[in-house]
Design a protein around this motif. Structure first.
Motif, PDB file in Angstrom:
ATOM      1  N   GLY A  59       0.895  -1.242  -0.134  1.00 60.11           N
ATOM      2  CA  GLY A  59      -0.018  -0.087   0.078  1.00 60.11           C
ATOM      3  C   GLY A  59       1.001   1.209  -0.084  1.00 60.11           C
ATOM      4  N   ARG A  60       0.428   2.464  -0.174  1.00 60.09           N
ATOM      5  CA  ARG A  60       1.022   3.717  -0.265  1.00 60.09           C
ATOM      6  C   ARG A  60       1.565   4.147   0.971  1.00 60.09           C
ATOM      7  NH1 ARG A  60      -2.906   7.606  -0.832  1.00 60.09           N
ATOM      8  NH2 ARG A  60      -1.183   9.055  -0.911  1.00 60.09           N
ATOM      9  N   ILE A  61       2.587   4.487   0.933  1.00 63.57           N
ATOM     10  CA  ILE A  61       3.460   5.226   2.036  1.00 63.57           C
ATOM     11  C   ILE A  61       3.779   6.561   2.030  1.00 63.57           C
ATOM     12  CG2 ILE A  61       4.321   2.841   2.809  1.00 63.57           C
ATOM     13  CD1 ILE A  61       7.245   3.667   1.659  1.00 63.57           C
ATOM     14  N   ALA A  62       4.092   7.355   2.991  1.00 62.80           N
ATOM     15  CA  ALA A  62       4.577   8.530   2.856  1.00 62.80           C
ATOM     16  C   ALA A  62       5.948   8.635   2.415  1.00 62.80           C
ATOM     17  CB  ALA A  62       4.351   9.490   4.132  1.00 62.80           C
ATOM     18  N   HIS A  63       6.589   9.762   1.868  1.00 61.26           N
ATOM     19  CA  HIS A  63       8.002   9.935   1.612  1.00 61.26           C
ATOM     20  C   HIS A  63       8.818   9.857   2.840  1.00 61.26           C
ATOM     21  CE1 HIS A  63       5.897  11.864  -1.715  1.00 61.26           C
ATOM     22  NE2 HIS A  63       6.831  11.572  -2.544  1.00 61.26           N
ATOM     23  N   MET A  94      12.815   3.016   9.966  1.00 59.22           N
ATOM     24  CA  MET A  94      12.635   1.815  10.440  1.00 59.22           C
ATOM     25  C   MET A  94      11.275   0.831   9.979  1.00 59.22           C
ATOM     26  SD  MET A  94      15.241   1.977  12.524  1.00 59.22           S
ATOM     27  CE  MET A  94      14.894   0.548  13.563  1.00 59.22           C
ATOM     28  N   ALA A  95      10.132   1.800   9.577  1.00 57.20           N
ATOM     29  CA  ALA A  95       9.033   1.472   9.404  1.00 57.20           C
ATOM     30  C   ALA A  95       8.381   2.460   8.464  1.00 57.20           C
ATOM     31  CB  ALA A  95       8.048   1.099  10.398  1.00 57.20           C
ATOM     32  N   PRO A  96       7.517   2.029   7.617  1.00 53.84           N
ATOM     33  CA  PRO A  96       6.738   2.929   6.885  1.00 53.84           C
ATOM     34  C   PRO A  96       5.551   3.762   7.446  1.00 53.84           C
ATOM     35  CG  PRO A  96       5.597   1.041   6.267  1.00 53.84           C
ATOM     36  CD  PRO A  96       6.766   0.825   7.425  1.00 53.84           C
ATOM     37  N   THR A 130       5.621   2.247  17.538  1.00 54.15           N
ATOM     38  CA  THR A 130       6.222   1.837  16.359  1.00 54.15           C
ATOM     39  C   THR A 130       7.303   3.129  16.282  1.00 54.15           C
ATOM     40  OG1 THR A 130       4.701   0.296  15.590  1.00 54.15           O
ATOM     41  CG2 THR A 130       6.573   0.820  14.260  1.00 54.15           C
ATOM     42  N   VAL A 131       8.447   2.787  16.370  1.00 54.14           N
ATOM     43  CA  VAL A 131       9.480   3.858  15.916  1.00 54.14           C
ATOM     44  C   VAL A 131       9.811   3.748  14.291  1.00 54.14           C
ATOM     45  CG1 VAL A 131      11.864   4.756  16.087  1.00 54.14           C
ATOM     46  CG2 VAL A 131      10.736   3.865  17.920  1.00 54.14           C
TER      47      VAL A 131
END
Length: 147
Positions: A59-63, A94-96, A130-131
């Motif tokens: 799915g989409r993620i932020a820059h 570390m994570a989206p 979540t970091v």
């Protein structure tokens, strides 16, 4: 945008190890679209849900740099605040961050070098517990004596 302190300046003479500030921001579709326009990064993982569904992110993620920009906002507006000059920043993603996520961007004073007006800051962003980003910034802090 929500934050825990008023905007302004904390001069180096008033900084203390462990001092911390943060802001909260929901990352919106509009934020992602505007960041794509400003940065010219139109990677479809950020803008095209159909494309992004077939990636490791499903799915989409932020820059990532949009998220990192929230750290810049805390540094430039709160700690140390207005008049601060960025000298360097390390980042580890570390994570989206996804559209609709509430990001908490945090900055904490780790070290102060008064003679050179240098301040080392621990930086991180979280979504829930979540970091999603962590790093360290080196800044030139404003001073009551010089600014």
């Amino acid at each position: 945008m929500l934050d825990n302190q008023p905007r302004g300046t904390i001069v180096i003479e008033d900084l203390e190890i462990g001092m911390s500030r943060y802001l909260l921001k929901v990352v919106t579709d509009e934020d992602i679209e505007l960041f794509a326009q400003v940065s010219t990064d139109h990677n479809p993982v950020h803008l095209d849900e159909t494309y992004a569904r077939d990636t490791i992110f499903e799915g989409r993620i932020a820059h990532g740099m949009l998220t990192a920009g929230l750290i810049s906002a805390v540094i430039g507006e709160q700690l140390p605040g207005h008049g601060t000059v960025y000298l360097g920043q390390t980042l580890k993603f570390m994570a989206p961050v996804r559209p609709g996520d509430m990001v908490r961007a945090e900055v904490t004073v780790e070290a102060i070098e008064h003679a050179r007006r240098r301040v080392t800051l621990a930086t991180r962003c979280l979504v829930g517990d979540t970091v999603v980003l962590k790093g360290e910034a080196l800044v030139l802090a404003p001073s009551r004596k010089f600014d």
